[in-house]
Design a protein around this motif. Structure first.
Motif, short mmCIF file in Angstrom:
data_model
loop_
_atom_site.label_atom_id
_atom_site.label_comp_id
_atom_site.label_asym_id
_atom_site.label_seq_id
_atom_site.Cartn_x
_atom_site.Cartn_y
_atom_site.Cartn_z
N GLY A 197 119.39 -37.26 68.95
CA GLY A 197 119.70 -36.30 67.89
C GLY A 197 121.11 -36.44 67.35
N ALA A 198 121.73 -37.58 67.59
CA ALA A 198 123.10 -37.82 67.11
C ALA A 198 123.15 -37.75 65.60
N LYS A 199 124.30 -37.34 65.09
CA LYS A 199 124.51 -37.28 63.64
C LYS A 199 125.75 -38.04 63.20
N LEU A 200 126.33 -38.83 64.11
CA LEU A 200 127.49 -39.64 63.74
C LEU A 200 127.44 -40.98 64.47
N LEU A 201 127.68 -42.04 63.72
CA LEU A 201 127.83 -43.39 64.27
C LEU A 201 129.28 -43.81 64.08
N VAL A 202 129.92 -44.25 65.16
CA VAL A 202 131.26 -44.83 65.06
C VAL A 202 131.11 -46.33 64.86
N LEU A 203 131.57 -46.82 63.72
CA LEU A 203 131.42 -48.22 63.34
C LEU A 203 132.80 -48.84 63.18
N VAL A 239 119.56 -47.48 58.47
CA VAL A 239 119.28 -46.75 59.71
C VAL A 239 119.92 -45.35 59.64
N VAL A 240 121.16 -45.30 59.22
CA VAL A 240 121.88 -44.03 59.17
C VAL A 240 121.21 -43.07 58.19
N GLU A 241 120.82 -43.57 57.04
CA GLU A 241 120.16 -42.72 56.04
C GLU A 241 118.82 -42.19 56.55
N ARG A 242 118.12 -43.02 57.31
CA ARG A 242 116.82 -42.60 57.82
C ARG A 242 116.92 -41.37 58.71
N HIS A 243 118.09 -41.18 59.32
CA HIS A 243 118.26 -40.08 60.26
C HIS A 243 119.22 -39.00 59.73
N GLU A 246 126.17 -46.58 47.16
CA GLU A 246 126.43 -45.16 46.95
C GLU A 246 126.05 -44.35 48.17
N ALA A 247 124.98 -44.76 48.84
CA ALA A 247 124.55 -44.04 50.05
C ALA A 247 125.61 -44.13 51.14
N ALA A 248 126.17 -45.34 51.33
CA ALA A 248 127.22 -45.50 52.34
C ALA A 248 128.44 -44.67 51.98
#
Length: 392
Positions: free
Chosen positions: A172-178, A200-204, A232-234
């Protein structure tokens, strides 16, 4: 081939760097410790350069001292920094950012804390590809957030998209550290790789904290691609953090930048970001402005020197140790898991070779080590020779 001719940096000695007193040359016993052969220890565990910084940066710090510019940050100084940073990112990486959306922070870690607290739902976990920069593994927990490690694919390292997807679902994470360029593996992710992450990020319905502190440090004709610039999504789901501290060796001056790539985040930052900005050091802002605006020739010279150090590592005989020559950063990942040691390999090399490396377990990569290449070439050569002798 990189130019390996004599360079002023070659004259820097380990003794002089120990006398300088930085954590890299005083911490973990480096200042007065010896290996089992009685040789002084070589510090290679901190991600900073041993090189004196650019002349324009030195002049900016001296000018700030001469004018006693030690007060709280003036809006004009913040604006100058933002303009210089925006111009550098536009020229170097082809990403045009409104300077008004570039804000000062003391460092990238402060930016991460602010992002977790202000841009993610309370209590939600944080995903982190591993191995990773060591504090990223511990800071979420200190904020009451679960840190979910997502191992990268085996060398050559890449982001495991299927594993990221599954981790978003299960946690259920809502943040990815990249982190890109990546610390500690040295990978420079391509535009296609970054766009795949966005899907992947947008899918969740998640967010990305893009740590791009090593952005200016890339090699072999590669180009750093700012994650938020890829679509634009990023741009809509990213908070980007960077600093002049790695590329110009300014970590102690405590100045980083947050780049806000959409109007909603910029508005939220204007409401919530005061404390994150407040501890930014005035001399650091003035120095960073000078670095971005006037330090590019120095940076290009440093990149050529670092390229020579990469070549030195590439050619070094370290039997049984896998070497990831960095595509970016000045950090190399060494895989010693095949040596069959009954102790962390960093402990073995500290004792047997007198070279103090970062223990890979601290990065979430047991059996590995992080080696900092940004030192005088004769010092790096000695470190690698000692390591080779310990292995033989």
């Amino acid at each position: 081939m990189p130019d390996t001719a004599a360079h002023p940096f070659d004259a820097l000695t380990a003794d002089a760097m120990r006398a300088g007193g930085s954590w890299k040359w005083s911490g973990q016993g480096v200042g007065d410790g010896v290996d089992r052969h009685g040789r002084p220890l070589i510090g290679a565990f901190v991600a900073e350069m041993d090189f004196p910084t650019a002349g324009p940066v030195v002049e900016a710090v001296r000018a700030s001292a001469g004018a006693s510019q030690f007060g709280y940050l003036a809006d004009a100084w913040v604006a100058d920094l933002a303009a210089a940073c925006a111009a550098f990112w536009a020229d170097r990486f082809g990403w045009s950012v409104d300077p008004e959306r570039i804000r000062p922070v003391p460092d990238v870690m402060t930016a991460l804390v602010a992002t977790i607290e202000h841009f993610t739902p309370p209590g939600t976990p944080v995903l982190l590809p591993t191995p990773a920069y060591m504090p990223f593994l511990t800071v979420p927990g200190r904020l009451g957030r679960e840190m979910v490690p997502v191992p990268m694919t085996a060398a050559p390292f890449a982001l495991d998209l299927d594993a990221l997807d599954a981790a978003f679902v299960s946690s259920g994470a809502k943040l990815l550290v990249l982190t890109n360029p990546h610390n500690p593996t040295g990978r420079v992710f391509t535009r296609d790789e970054l766009r795949a992450v966005t899907a992947v990020v947008e899918r969740h319905g998640a967010r990305v904290f893009a740590d791009e502190i090593h952005a200016p440090l890339v090699f072999d004709g590669r180009a750093h691609v700012p994650y938020a610039s890829t679509s634009e999504a990023a741009a809509a789901h990213t908070v980007t953090a960077t600093s002049a501290s790695k590329a110009w060796n300014l970590p102690g001056l405590k100045c980083g930048q947050v780049i806000l790539s959409n109007a909603a985040d910029a508005a939220r930052w204007s409401e919530r970001g005061y404390l994150a900005e407040h501890s930014t050091a005035t001399p650091g802002v003035l120095a960073s402005t000078a670095a971005y605006a006037h330090g590019r020739a120095w940076l290009d010279d440093v990149l050529a020197y670092l390229d020579g150090n990469r070549a030195l590592l590439r050619d070094a005989p370290l039997p049984g140790v896998g070497k990831e020559i960095p595509e970016g950063t000045y950090l190399a990942w060494l895989d010693a898991s095949g040596l069959g040691l009954d102790e962390p390999p960093s402990a073995f090399f500290a004792r047997e070779a007198g070279v103090v490396l970062t223990d890979g377990a601290l990065c979430g990569g047991p059996g590995g080590m992080r080696l900092t290449l940004a030192t005088a070439r004769p010092v790096l050569a000695e470190a690698l020779e000692r390591m080779a002798a310990a292995l033989s």
